[in-house]
Design a protein around this motif. Structure first.
Motif, PDB file in Angstrom:
ATOM      1  N   CYS A  13      -4.903 -46.914  34.970  1.00  0.00           N
ATOM      2  CA  CYS A  13      -6.002 -46.997  34.008  1.00  0.00           C
ATOM      3  C   CYS A  13      -6.664 -48.378  34.001  1.00  0.00           C
ATOM      4  O   CYS A  13      -7.726 -48.536  33.409  1.00  0.00           O
ATOM      5  CB  CYS A  13      -5.493 -46.698  32.599  1.00  0.00           C
ATOM      6  N   TYR A  31     -14.627 -43.542  29.760  1.00  0.00           N
ATOM      7  CA  TYR A  31     -13.864 -42.302  29.668  1.00  0.00           C
ATOM      8  C   TYR A  31     -14.773 -41.160  29.241  1.00  0.00           C
ATOM      9  O   TYR A  31     -15.719 -41.384  28.503  1.00  0.00           O
ATOM     10  CB  TYR A  31     -12.732 -42.459  28.646  1.00  0.00           C
ATOM     11  N   THR A  78      -8.752 -41.250  26.636  1.00  0.00           N
ATOM     12  CA  THR A  78      -8.065 -41.847  25.493  1.00  0.00           C
ATOM     13  C   THR A  78      -8.183 -40.906  24.298  1.00  0.00           C
ATOM     14  O   THR A  78      -9.126 -40.122  24.211  1.00  0.00           O
ATOM     15  CB  THR A  78      -8.666 -43.211  25.103  1.00  0.00           C
ATOM     16  N   TYR A 122      -8.654 -38.994  33.259  1.00  0.00           N
ATOM     17  CA  TYR A 122      -8.170 -40.188  32.569  1.00  0.00           C
ATOM     18  C   TYR A 122      -8.992 -40.324  31.297  1.00  0.00           C
ATOM     19  O   TYR A 122     -10.222 -40.297  31.349  1.00  0.00           O
ATOM     20  CB  TYR A 122      -8.333 -41.428  33.448  1.00  0.00           C
ATOM     21  N   CYS A 161      -4.842 -43.214  28.518  1.00  0.00           N
ATOM     22  CA  CYS A 161      -5.008 -44.613  28.898  1.00  0.00           C
ATOM     23  C   CYS A 161      -4.977 -45.590  27.724  1.00  0.00           C
ATOM     24  O   CYS A 161      -5.086 -46.799  27.922  1.00  0.00           O
ATOM     25  CB  CYS A 161      -6.318 -44.786  29.677  1.00  0.00           C
TER      26      CYS A 161
END
Length: 76
Positions: free
Chosen positions: A67, A73, A28, A26, A54
């Protein structure tokens, strides 16, 4: 940013093992640690990985409920 590094045989094997165990990263698009992790895997291994974007502004974001409780992250 596209992953440009060539994957080592070990990175490809790790990616296969993570995929077989249904482990997902997960992250970004704006996270420097996520970008670094992708580069460490390399292009071939990264193409095998399960990944969830996310960030609502990120490519492929679909309002991921999973998320919601992630504090940092990347998270696996």
């Amino acid at each position: 940013k596209r992953t440009t590094r060539v994957s080592s045989p070990q990175a490809i094997e790790l990616a296969k093992q993570l995929k077989d165990k249904d482990i997902t990263m997960y992250g970004t698009y704006w996270c420097p640690h996520c970008s670094r992790q992708k580069e460490l895997f390399g292009a071939e291994a990264w193409s095998i990985m399960n990944y969830v974007e996310c960030s609502p502004k990120g490519y492929g974001y679909k309002g991921q409920e999973m998320c919601k409780n992630i504090d940092g992250y990347p998270t696996f």
